[in-house]
Enzyme design. Structure first.
Site: not given
Length: 289
Positions: A104, A138, A170, A200, A221
């Site tokens: 597994r 992410k 950002k 950004e 963006d």
């Protein structure tokens, strides 16, 4: 078939493997111990049950070896290779209990990497040569090194690895600093000379402000195609402008060919790692040496 993977690329991969093994085997394999006679020998084949991009074979190999170093684990596919449903990926032989105990963990890590690599290849193929496809942060918590390696196996490229490896200003940084200009100026004044400063921007006015403040890269963006074309016109032709243009947000496979023809430099796609669909792989057993 040998692999081009250098385990060093994956950082502390043994830490990841050991944590996964401990999660599955902290109390041992009760079913294996009760049903498999000691000393039973077995052979196994990990096969692809769908078309996919093979990735992290040596990680699966290492996972089994952490359970039992005496197991024989032979890779049958090359890292980054496109394989077909039914192809053998890895051949195994040795103690049946050990193979079952490591199954597994090995399949989880292998499946995750193959999933990311397979999706990345689809994006890279759709983009063609016109734009570089990169990942984002992410990633699956604890598996960033594996996810980023899988992106590379799929033909993509990596963005910054962590918050300390690059400057990406950002929306909330800009709000804290007061303006795009103030944020970029502060970063340019204090960042190490070897680090690019990326900002950004959500509007063309913010792009102009970032360029005027000396940003090395601009993250465009959630802009429409029409707005992106205006952004390229503002920054100048590819290869001549001094600011890299990266597009992010709303990037789909269907939209990539259009983006690739605009003169942009990069497209960052969070979906490569946060939305890679599972791939179907399986370990088939045959008892006996």
């Amino acid at each position: 078939m040998s692999s081009s993977l250098d385990i060093a690329e994956l950082g502390a991969i043994d830490t990841i493997i050991d944590a996964a093994i401990a999660e599955d085997l902290a109390a041992g394999d009760l079913t294996g111990r009760l049903t498999v006679p000691p000393g039973t020998a077995a052979r196994g084949r990990i096969i692809a049950k769908q078309d996919l991009v093979f990735c992290a074979g040596p990680v699966a190999q290492r996972s089994f070896a952490r359970v039992d170093p005496q197991l024989s684990i032979a890779l049958r596919a090359r890292e980054g290779a496109s394989v077909r449903a039914g192809d053998e990926l890895i051949a195994l032989a040795g103690d049946a209990r050990a193979l079952l105990a490591g199954e597994r963990t090995a399949l989880n890590l292998l499946g995750r990497a193959c999933a990311v690599a397979t999706l990345t290849r689809r994006y890279v193929d759709a983009a063609g040569e016109g734009i570089r496809v990169v990942d984002t942060r992410k990633t699956m918590p604890g598996l960033r090194a594996l996810d980023r390696y899988a992106v590379r196996c799929g033909g993509g490229h990596n963005h910054r690895n962590d918050l300390g490896s690059g400057v990406l200003i950002k929306e909330n940084h800009i709000r804290c600093a007061g303006s795009v200009r103030a944020a970029v100026a502060a970063a340019k004044a204090n960042a190490p000379h070897s680090v690019r400063v990326e900002c950004e921007v959500e509007t063309l006015d913010e792009l102009r402000e970032a360029i005027a403040a000396g940003a090395d890269a601009a993250l465009l963006d959630n802009m429409s195609d029409a707005t992106l074309r205006e952004a390229v016109a503002i920054a100048g032709p590819k290869g001549e402008r001094r600011v890299l243009l990266e597009v992010s947000g709303g990037v789909t496979l269907e939209r990539l060919p259009s983006l690739a023809g605009m003169g942009l430099d990069l497209v960052s796609v969070g979906a490569l790692t946060h939305s890679a669909p599972s791939v179907d792989i399986s370990l088939l057993f045959e008892v006996g040496g």
